[in-house]
Write a protein that holds these residues in place. Structure first.
Motif, PDB file in Angstrom:
ATOM      1  N   HIS A 154       0.643  -1.127   0.040  1.00 23.93           N
ATOM      2  CA  HIS A 154      -0.119   0.173   0.047  1.00 23.93           C
ATOM      3  C   HIS A 154       0.767   1.180  -0.016  1.00 23.93           C
ATOM      4  O   HIS A 154       0.416   2.339   0.553  1.00 23.93           O
ATOM      5  N   VAL A 155       1.898   1.312  -0.354  1.00 25.41           N
ATOM      6  CA  VAL A 155       2.820   2.427  -0.859  1.00 25.41           C
ATOM      7  C   VAL A 155       2.112   3.193  -1.994  1.00 25.41           C
ATOM      8  O   VAL A 155       1.870   2.565  -2.877  1.00 25.41           O
ATOM      9  N   PRO A 156       2.017   4.567  -1.901  1.00 28.97           N
ATOM     10  CA  PRO A 156       1.611   5.183  -3.158  1.00 28.97           C
ATOM     11  C   PRO A 156       2.323   4.950  -4.283  1.00 28.97           C
ATOM     12  O   PRO A 156       3.609   4.621  -4.373  1.00 28.97           O
ATOM     13  N   ALA A 157       1.512   4.846  -5.473  1.00 31.44           N
ATOM     14  CA  ALA A 157       1.864   4.312  -6.679  1.00 31.44           C
ATOM     15  C   ALA A 157       3.251   5.025  -7.192  1.00 31.44           C
ATOM     16  O   ALA A 157       4.131   4.510  -7.364  1.00 31.44           O
ATOM     17  N   LEU A 158       3.273   6.244  -7.245  1.00 24.23           N
ATOM     18  CA  LEU A 158       4.127   7.108  -7.550  1.00 24.23           C
ATOM     19  C   LEU A 158       5.385   6.961  -6.571  1.00 24.23           C
ATOM     20  O   LEU A 158       6.697   6.901  -7.277  1.00 24.23           O
TER      21      LEU A 158
END
Length: 267
Positions: free
Chosen positions: A67-71
């Motif tokens: 769940h690390v942000p995509a960017l």
């Protein structure tokens, strides 16, 4: 044969990555008594590149799963890939972009050999990182490893098409080491690249893939890589009189940008 394959793999790993590779080579080559057959080793470059791409794809997929942000995940994956490759191809892209500010082939080649990075190089690097990070962030998690592996493999295969079609611009350096390119090794590189590109889409599938997705993940990327290499070769032959190591690196990064954008568009 086993000894030759080990030596070729050592050459490929030593050039394309920062991984310790000397232990693979025979003793005579580890001690520096014999020159490494860099040109002969090109058959394994697509395999080494596919491993690098799969590694960055794994990092991207793991971070996205956590769940690390995509960017942010894309940026971290790119950072790991850059550390693994030593930014070899990015350096070539920056030098090639800096040469656009010169008017003569001699001055362009002199700028490429200069270790300093100018404004054109900084802009080219920034744009290439922006495009790749945005494309990686848009990739579905389930296809990230495959897309990254195929992209890295085709990028290194595309740059090998330049020494196969045009002469070197200088009488020395990496470009001269690859010319004339060994046709047997080039054929081996093509076979390895096709094995990666045509085989990976079947990974994880028990049945036949639909025709359109298979075409999209294999034939179209091959066409994009070949077309990009052809255009870069035309530019290098007309403007520089041939290719250099920087031109090869710049070609690889351009192919990566285009292919990752293509895969992101399929998502």
């Amino acid at each position: 044969m086993a000894s030759r394959c080990r030596l070729d793999l050592a050459c490929g790993l030593a050039l394309l990555t920062r991984l310790p590779a000397a232990w693979l080579a025979p003793l005579a080559f580890r001690t520096g008594a014999a020159p490494w057959p860099m040109a002969r080793s090109i058959w394994c470059w697509p395999l080494v590149a596919a491993g690098v791409g799969a590694g960055s794809g794994c990092i991207l997929a793991l971070l996205r799963t956590a769940h690390v942000p995509a960017l942010a995940a894309a940026g971290l994956a790119l950072a790991c890939q850059t550390a693994l490759t030593g930014a070899l191809h990015e350096d070539g892209l920056a030098d090639m972009a800096d040469s656009f500010g010169a008017a003569t082939p001699e001055r362009k080649l002199a700028i490429m050999r200069d270790s300093h990075v100018g404004s054109y190089g900084v802009i080219a690097l920034s744009l290439s990182l922006l495009v790749r990070a945005a494309a990686l962030a848009a990739l579905p998690v389930h296809s990230a490893i495959m897309a990254c592996a195929i992209t890295a493999c085709l990028a290194r295969m595309a740059m090998l098409l330049l020494p196969a079609s045009i002469p070197p611009a200088r009488p020395d350096g990496l470009a001269r080491m690859l010319y004339p390119i060994p046709r047997g090794s080039l054929g081996g590189a093509v076979i390895c690249a096709l094995a990666v590109v045509l085989g990976l889409p079947f990974a994880g599938h028990t049945g036949a893939l639909p025709l359109w997705p298979y075409f999209a993940y294999t034939v179209a990327p091959i066409g994009i890589g070949c077309a990009t290499a052809w255009l870069v070769a035309l530019w290098a032959k007309r403007i520089l009189g041939g290719f250099t190591g920087d031109v090869l690196g710049g070609c690889a990064v351009l192919v990566e940008c285009l292919l990752l954008s293509f895969y992101a568009a399929l998502a």
